[in-house]
Every structure is written in structure tokens, then in C-alpha cells.
Design a protein around this motif. Structure first.
Motif, short mmCIF file in Angstrom:
data_model
loop_
_atom_site.label_atom_id
_atom_site.label_comp_id
_atom_site.label_asym_id
_atom_site.label_seq_id
_atom_site.Cartn_x
_atom_site.Cartn_y
_atom_site.Cartn_z
N VAL A 120 0.84 -1.42 -0.03
CA VAL A 120 -0.09 -0.17 0.40
C VAL A 120 0.85 0.89 -0.03
O VAL A 120 1.72 1.12 0.54
N THR A 121 0.14 1.85 -0.69
CA THR A 121 1.40 3.29 -1.09
C THR A 121 0.02 4.36 -1.22
O THR A 121 -1.11 4.54 -1.14
N PRO A 122 -0.13 5.68 0.80
CA PRO A 122 -1.50 5.71 0.60
C PRO A 122 -2.24 6.71 0.36
O PRO A 122 -1.19 7.70 -1.11
N GLY A 123 -2.78 6.81 -0.96
CA GLY A 123 -3.33 7.57 -1.94
C GLY A 123 -2.93 7.11 -3.21
O GLY A 123 -3.39 8.10 -4.30
N ARG A 124 -2.36 6.57 -3.14
CA ARG A 124 -2.21 5.54 -5.14
C ARG A 124 -2.30 3.92 -5.27
O ARG A 124 -2.60 4.15 -5.99
N CYS A 125 -2.02 4.10 -4.59
CA CYS A 125 -1.76 1.62 -5.03
C CYS A 125 -2.53 1.58 -3.06
O CYS A 125 -1.61 1.98 -2.64
N ILE A 126 -2.73 0.25 -4.04
CA ILE A 126 -3.31 -0.74 -2.33
C ILE A 126 -3.26 -1.82 -3.63
O ILE A 126 -4.16 -2.49 -3.86
N ARG A 127 -2.56 -3.62 -3.00
CA ARG A 127 -3.00 -4.42 -3.39
C ARG A 127 -3.39 -5.45 -2.15
O ARG A 127 -2.38 -5.65 -0.98
N TRP A 128 -4.11 -6.26 -2.11
CA TRP A 128 -4.83 -7.14 -1.22
C TRP A 128 -4.93 -8.47 -1.67
O TRP A 128 -4.88 -8.88 -3.25
N THR A 129 -4.28 -9.40 -1.11
CA THR A 129 -4.58 -11.57 -1.80
C THR A 129 -5.54 -12.39 -0.78
O THR A 129 -5.93 -11.19 0.86
N GLY A 130 -6.23 -12.94 -0.91
CA GLY A 130 -6.68 -14.15 0.38
C GLY A 130 -8.18 -15.15 -0.76
O GLY A 130 -8.27 -14.55 -2.24
N PRO A 131 -8.47 -15.92 0.41
CA PRO A 131 -9.36 -16.56 -0.62
C PRO A 131 -10.74 -16.21 -0.38
O PRO A 131 -10.92 -15.42 0.47
N ALA A 132 -11.39 -17.05 -0.96
CA ALA A 132 -13.12 -16.71 -0.91
C ALA A 132 -13.69 -17.67 -1.16
O ALA A 132 -13.41 -19.06 -1.76
N ILE A 133 -14.37 -18.33 0.58
CA ILE A 133 -14.66 -19.31 0.56
C ILE A 133 -16.42 -19.79 0.88
O ILE A 133 -16.81 -18.76 2.02
N GLY A 134 -17.05 -20.40 0.28
CA GLY A 134 -18.50 -20.52 0.64
C GLY A 134 -18.49 -21.95 0.74
O GLY A 134 -18.00 -23.02 0.01
N ASP A 135 -20.21 -22.40 0.64
CA ASP A 135 -20.76 -23.63 1.01
C ASP A 135 -20.65 -24.51 -0.29
O ASP A 135 -21.74 -23.36 -1.69
N GLY A 136 -19.93 -25.05 -1.37
CA GLY A 136 -19.94 -25.46 -2.44
C GLY A 136 -19.50 -24.30 -3.22
O GLY A 136 -19.22 -24.47 -4.76
N LEU A 137 -18.68 -23.46 -3.03
CA LEU A 137 -17.98 -23.02 -3.66
C LEU A 137 -16.78 -22.30 -2.92
O LEU A 137 -16.77 -22.32 -2.14
N SER A 138 -15.64 -22.13 -3.90
CA SER A 138 -14.38 -21.94 -3.44
C SER A 138 -13.87 -20.97 -4.85
O SER A 138 -13.63 -21.57 -5.55
N ILE A 139 -12.78 -19.94 -4.00
CA ILE A 139 -11.67 -19.68 -4.68
C ILE A 139 -10.24 -19.31 -3.96
O ILE A 139 -10.37 -18.50 -3.42
N ASP A 140 -9.41 -20.54 -4.22
CA ASP A 140 -8.78 -20.30 -3.64
C ASP A 140 -7.66 -19.34 -3.65
O ASP A 140 -7.06 -19.08 -2.51
N ARG A 141 -7.54 -18.53 -4.60
CA ARG A 141 -6.48 -16.93 -3.98
C ARG A 141 -7.15 -15.86 -5.19
O ARG A 141 -7.60 -16.31 -6.11
N GLY A 142 -7.39 -14.87 -5.08
CA GLY A 142 -8.20 -13.76 -5.58
C GLY A 142 -6.69 -12.86 -5.39
O GLY A 142 -5.81 -12.38 -4.36
N VAL A 143 -6.34 -12.20 -6.18
CA VAL A 143 -5.69 -10.61 -6.15
C VAL A 143 -6.11 -9.87 -6.80
O VAL A 143 -6.10 -9.54 -7.60
#
Length: 197
Positions: A120-143
């Protein structure tokens, strides 16, 4: 990570120009970055979009990074919880939820997304990552990468997101139908809310 209504409103989380093929070296070189790091260039699913917001940069940045307030202006975000105090910084984590409707291959569910800020650079950019998990559905990694550039008349906001995971990669044509509109809706909500302030 970013998800949106429809199937996934991942601000992966999420997030334009979306491809259901691996990025070429030329595409990877033009990807959005924060501190020189972008989306997963090898991801089969990725999307990029942008909008001009006619509001001060400080307004747009504060609105976007006050993640606890997302449910107040993003219909697809039903809850957000910060997992640590203070301003967003590398290592900051937040958990949020978004509904995901049924598709031909997955049931309706609520996705739980745990996002970790990487750069992160305040006011310029941000980057995050992580999984999304639900019943019967998953995304292992989002960027998810966001860039904010002051321009005449406002702020040019660009975002790009990639998803990886066996389940979504098994049906990329369906997954892309949710990533692209989800990011477009996120930007539209950010624009409407920021310009009204």
C-alpha cells in the motif's frame, strides 16, 4: 480479494478488460501494480477496468480504504470485520461477506473473503490477496490491485483482479461472468458515493 453480486463480487478480491486465458508476457508487463507487484500473471481468470471519479483524491481514498464502511455503499458487501486495528498497511487483514447466486455448477451461497493487504502507498495504490470460501464454492486465491491517479477534474481509479483455484478454473466461462460485472459494479458504487460527498 474482491467479490460482487451475481456470483462473486470479489474485490479480490477482485476487480475493464478481463481474460479467460493466461496473461501473455506483454499483458503481464502492463498489469497494474503496487510497489511493482501486480495480479497473478499466470492466472487463467483476470479482469481490469477503470473509471474517472469527479471527487478529491482524499475522498476517494478514504471511502475505498475504510473497509468497515463498505456495506453502507456497496450493496453486494453484506458485512466487513477488521482483524487488526489502525490504518490499512502491509499485513492488515479484514474478513467480508458477499452473496453468490446459484450457477449451473454451484449452489447459492455466501462467500467469506479474508483479505490481507500486501502492499500500500496511501493515496496511490493498494494490493490485497486472499481466499473466498462458501458452501459448494471456493476461490483459492484472489489478487486485487487498485491504482489512484489524480487527473484534471478528479481521480482516475484503475483496478485489476485475478482468481485462481481448481473449481473456478474448471468453469472459467461462468466465473468470468461474475468477476467482470462485479468489479464494474464496485467502481460504479465508488464513483456514485464519492461524487455525492
Amino acid at each position: 480479494m474482491s467479490f460482487r453480486s451475481a456470483l462473486i463480487a470479489i474485490p479480490l478480491a477482485a476487480a475493464g478488460i478481463f481474460g479467460v486465458t493466461a496473461a501473455t508476457p506483454a499483458e503481464a508487463a502492463t498489469s497494474l501494480t503496487c510497489h511493482g507487484v501486480g495480479i497473478d500473471a499466470a492466472a487463467q481468470l483476470h479482469y481490469r477496468t477503470e473509471t474517472l471519479i469527479k471527487a478529491p483524491l482524499s475522498t476517494v481514498w478514504k471511502l475505498h480504504t475504510a473497509v468497515e464502511s463498505w456495506p453502507s455503499w456497496q450493496n453486494a458487501v453484506t458485512s466487513v470485520k477488521r482483524l487488526d486495528p489502525g490504518p490499512l498497511r502491509p499485513g492488515s487483514r479484514f474478513r467480508w461477506t458477499t452473496p453468490a447466486p446459484a450457477t449451473p455448477t454451484t449452489p447459492a451461497t455466501t462467500l467469506v473473503i479474508t483479505s490481507t493487504v500486501q502492499q500500500v502507498t496511501p493515496g496511490r495504490c493498494i494490493r490485497w490477496t486472499g481466499p473466498a470460501i462458501g458452501d459448494g464454492l471456493s476461490i483459492d486465491r484472489g489478487v486485487h490491485v487498485w491504482n489512484f491517479t489524480p487527473v484534471r477534474g478528479g481521480v482516475l481509479v484503475r483496478t485489476e483482479e485475478s482468481w485462481t483455484g481448481k473449481q473456478i478454473e474448471a468453469d472459467p466461462a461462468t466465473a468470468i461472468q461474475y468477476l467482470a460485472p462485479g468489479l464494474d459494479a464496485w467502481l460504479a458504487a465508488l464513483k456514485t458515493t464519492a461524487e455525492a460527498r
